[in-house]
Design a protein around this motif. Structure first.
Motif, PDB file in Angstrom:
ATOM      1  N   VAL A 187       0.580  -4.357   4.080  1.00 28.45           N
ATOM      2  CA  VAL A 187       0.715  -4.937   2.749  1.00 28.45           C
ATOM      3  C   VAL A 187      -0.336  -4.355   1.813  1.00 28.45           C
ATOM      4  N   THR A 188       0.005  -4.317   0.533  1.00 24.21           N
ATOM      5  CA  THR A 188      -0.964  -4.015  -0.511  1.00 24.21           C
ATOM      6  C   THR A 188      -0.575  -4.811  -1.745  1.00 24.21           C
ATOM      7  N   LEU A 189      -1.550  -5.191  -2.550  1.00 21.34           N
ATOM      8  CA  LEU A 189      -1.282  -5.920  -3.781  1.00 21.34           C
ATOM      9  C   LEU A 189      -1.251  -4.988  -4.990  1.00 21.34           C
ATOM     10  N   GLU A 190      -1.166  -3.701  -4.737  1.00 23.69           N
ATOM     11  CA  GLU A 190      -0.992  -2.741  -5.826  1.00 23.69           C
ATOM     12  C   GLU A 190       0.382  -2.953  -6.467  1.00 23.69           C
ATOM     13  N   THR A 191       0.412  -3.075  -7.795  1.00 22.98           N
ATOM     14  CA  THR A 191       1.677  -3.341  -8.488  1.00 22.98           C
ATOM     15  C   THR A 191       2.268  -2.105  -9.147  1.00 22.98           C
ATOM     16  N   ASP A 192       1.526  -1.025  -9.201  1.00 28.51           N
ATOM     17  CA  ASP A 192       2.059   0.225  -9.737  1.00 28.51           C
ATOM     18  C   ASP A 192       2.856   0.925  -8.640  1.00 28.51           C
ATOM     19  N   PRO A 193       4.165   1.157  -8.838  1.00 30.70           N
ATOM     20  CA  PRO A 193       4.991   1.716  -7.761  1.00 30.70           C
ATOM     21  C   PRO A 193       4.468   3.034  -7.212  1.00 30.70           C
ATOM     22  N   ALA A 194       4.062   3.949  -8.078  1.00 30.73           N
ATOM     23  CA  ALA A 194       3.602   5.255  -7.618  1.00 30.73           C
ATOM     24  C   ALA A 194       2.325   5.123  -6.792  1.00 30.73           C
ATOM     25  N   LYS A 195       1.392   4.294  -7.237  1.00 30.99           N
ATOM     26  CA  LYS A 195       0.139   4.109  -6.499  1.00 30.99           C
ATOM     27  C   LYS A 195       0.387   3.388  -5.174  1.00 30.99           C
ATOM     28  N   SER A 238       9.996  -0.473   2.730  1.00 32.99           N
ATOM     29  CA  SER A 238      10.298  -1.323   3.886  1.00 32.99           C
ATOM     30  C   SER A 238       9.089  -1.459   4.804  1.00 32.99           C
ATOM     31  N   MET A 239       8.310  -0.412   4.899  1.00 34.18           N
ATOM     32  CA  MET A 239       7.179  -0.399   5.824  1.00 34.18           C
ATOM     33  C   MET A 239       5.914  -1.037   5.244  1.00 34.18           C
ATOM     34  N   VAL A 240       5.738  -0.916   3.933  1.00 36.06           N
ATOM     35  CA  VAL A 240       4.540  -1.445   3.278  1.00 36.06           C
ATOM     36  C   VAL A 240       4.971  -2.354   2.130  1.00 36.06           C
ATOM     37  N   LEU A 241       4.778  -3.644   2.293  1.00 35.45           N
ATOM     38  CA  LEU A 241       5.093  -4.582   1.227  1.00 35.45           C
ATOM     39  C   LEU A 241       4.063  -4.417   0.113  1.00 35.45           C
ATOM     40  N   TRP A 242       4.525  -4.342  -1.130  1.00 32.69           N
ATOM     41  CA  TRP A 242       3.590  -4.170  -2.238  1.00 32.69           C
ATOM     42  C   TRP A 242       4.040  -4.987  -3.443  1.00 32.69           C
ATOM     43  N   GLY A 243       3.075  -5.185  -4.360  1.00 31.60           N
ATOM     44  CA  GLY A 243       3.377  -5.957  -5.561  1.00 31.60           C
ATOM     45  C   GLY A 243       2.471  -7.162  -5.685  1.00 31.60           C
ATOM     46  N   THR A 244       2.929  -8.158  -6.392  1.00 33.22           N
ATOM     47  CA  THR A 244       2.147  -9.376  -6.562  1.00 33.22           C
ATOM     48  C   THR A 244       2.042 -10.121  -5.233  1.00 33.22           C
ATOM     49  N   ALA A 245       1.098 -11.046  -5.181  1.00 32.62           N
ATOM     50  CA  ALA A 245       0.939 -11.839  -3.957  1.00 32.62           C
ATOM     51  C   ALA A 245       2.214 -12.603  -3.632  1.00 32.62           C
ATOM     52  N   ILE A 280      -6.966  -8.818  -0.625  1.00 32.81           N
ATOM     53  CA  ILE A 280      -5.620  -8.916  -0.067  1.00 32.81           C
ATOM     54  C   ILE A 280      -5.549 -10.034   0.964  1.00 32.81           C
ATOM     55  N   MET A 281      -6.521 -10.063   1.866  1.00 35.12           N
ATOM     56  CA  MET A 281      -6.506 -11.088   2.917  1.00 35.12           C
ATOM     57  C   MET A 281      -6.643 -12.479   2.318  1.00 35.12           C
ATOM     58  N   LYS A 282      -7.499 -12.633   1.310  1.00 36.50           N
ATOM     59  CA  LYS A 282      -7.689 -13.933   0.692  1.00 36.50           C
ATOM     60  C   LYS A 282      -6.425 -14.405  -0.010  1.00 36.50           C
ATOM     61  N   ALA A 283      -5.750 -13.490  -0.704  1.00 35.75           N
ATOM     62  CA  ALA A 283      -4.566 -13.857  -1.478  1.00 35.75           C
ATOM     63  C   ALA A 283      -3.391 -14.260  -0.607  1.00 35.75           C
ATOM     64  N   LEU A 284      -3.338 -13.752   0.635  1.00 33.45           N
ATOM     65  CA  LEU A 284      -2.187 -13.989   1.501  1.00 33.45           C
ATOM     66  C   LEU A 284      -2.447 -15.013   2.609  1.00 33.45           C
ATOM     67  N   ALA A 285      -3.632 -15.589   2.618  1.00 33.16           N
ATOM     68  CA  ALA A 285      -4.014 -16.471   3.732  1.00 33.16           C
ATOM     69  C   ALA A 285      -3.185 -17.745   3.801  1.00 33.16           C
ATOM     70  N   ASP A 286      -2.533 -18.115   2.705  1.00 37.78           N
ATOM     71  CA  ASP A 286      -1.747 -19.346   2.696  1.00 37.78           C
ATOM     72  C   ASP A 286      -0.250 -19.072   2.789  1.00 37.78           C
ATOM     73  N   THR A 287       0.130 -17.882   3.263  1.00 41.48           N
ATOM     74  CA  THR A 287       1.551 -17.554   3.360  1.00 41.48           C
ATOM     75  C   THR A 287       2.273 -18.529   4.288  1.00 41.48           C
TER      76      THR A 287
END
Length: 287
Positions: A187-195, A238-245, A280-287
């Motif tokens: 996972v990454t919280l990067e929201t720019d598609p190219a990055k 499919s392999m790396v989820l990205w975008g907002t939390a 990233i870990m902090k933002a997703l800890a309550d999934t």
């Protein structure tokens, strides 16, 4: 041992120094994650680094993901697993895998054997004639149906890596009820598609040349074109989820809906950027 809902997958090699490894384990524990999974790396011996991180924490479980069956004999693996659990309050999970031919033959100088018979002999060597071994915290790195079936027959469950919810659903059916299905997800919280996709391609590049993964991906419906030139957008997304939390959490929940009992989140971030990793870990800890 019970396996909780969420874990973190991260290589100590990305941290390097002992104090950094200790601080990272404490951060993962402080955020409430159940388990910290780590690979058989070139920098740290698997059981040694597990003991170190267990000694730095109080409740966090440590899971090898994976310890190669070519790195130590079954007797040593058994004694290591038992020793770590007795010394650190039943918090170690022995994740085993057959690794990959380049690592086995090129790095270790062993002969890479057929995966299913090799793993069956190895697990049997750990558990044979051992009272209570059916409850030992052992799980297998498994992608294809035969290894998943072996995971169900001989261990507590499976540790799929680099997979999609479609694979998770198929794996859950093979494993059956009552088995661990601990799925790794980048996972990454990067929201720019190219990055975001550039980060994904950099992270996945080491796996794109390994037949075990390529064969699994082709079986999931990806094509050779998807795997060429660093990976198509469809494949990378499919392999790396990205975008907002919220968007990433939706992707993680898809694994649970497909039958995962545990999801191990692997933060993907610019090299050395520990601030982004921890965010990233902090933002997703309550999934």
């Amino acid at each position: 041992m019970q396996l909780g809902r969420l874990g973190i997958w991260y290589s100590p090699d990305k941290i390097g120094r002992a104090q950094g490894v200790a601080d990272f384990a404490k951060t993962v524990e402080g955020l409430g994650y159940d388990t910290l999974w780590y690979p058989e790396s070139r920098g740290f011996e698997s059981f040694t680094v597990a003991g170190y991180m267990l000694g730095q924490t109080r409740t966090l479980k440590l899971g090898s993901s994976i310890a190669s069956i070519y790195a130590r004999d079954p007797f040593t693996a058994r004694r290591g697993m038992i020793s770590l659990n007795e010394l650190y309050g039943d918090r170690f999970i022995l994740g085993l895998g057959v690794s990959h031919m380049p690592m086995v033959e090129g790095v270790r100088g062993h002969t890479y054997e057929k995966p299913i018979p090799a793993m069956r002999r190895y697990v049997d060597g750990i558990t044979r004639d051992q009272p209570g071994s059916e409850t030992w915290p052992i799980a297998l790195a498994a992608l294809r149906p035969l290894m998943l079936k072996l995971s169900a027959d001989m261990t507590r469950g499976a540790l799929p890596y680099n997979v999609t919810p479609k694979h998770t659903a198929e794996a859950a059916k093979i494993l059956g009820p009552g088995k661990w299905l601990a799925v790794e997800q980048k996972v990454t919280l990067e929201t720019d598609p190219a990055k975001a996709r550039a980060l994904g391609r950099a992270e996945l590049s080491r796996y794109m040349v390994l037949d075990n993964y390529r064969n699994c991906w082709l079986g999931l419906g990806f094509t050779e074109a998807d795997l060429a030139n660093g990976g198509s957008e469809r494949f990378i997304d499919s392999m790396v989820l990205w975008g907002t939390a919220d968007k990433v959490k939706e992707g993680l929940r898809a694994h649970f809906a497909a039958g995962a009992t545990h999801v191990a989140i692997q933060p993907v971030h610019p090299e050395g950027d520990t601030t982004t990793r921890d965010a990233i870990m902090k933002a997703l800890a309550d999934t």
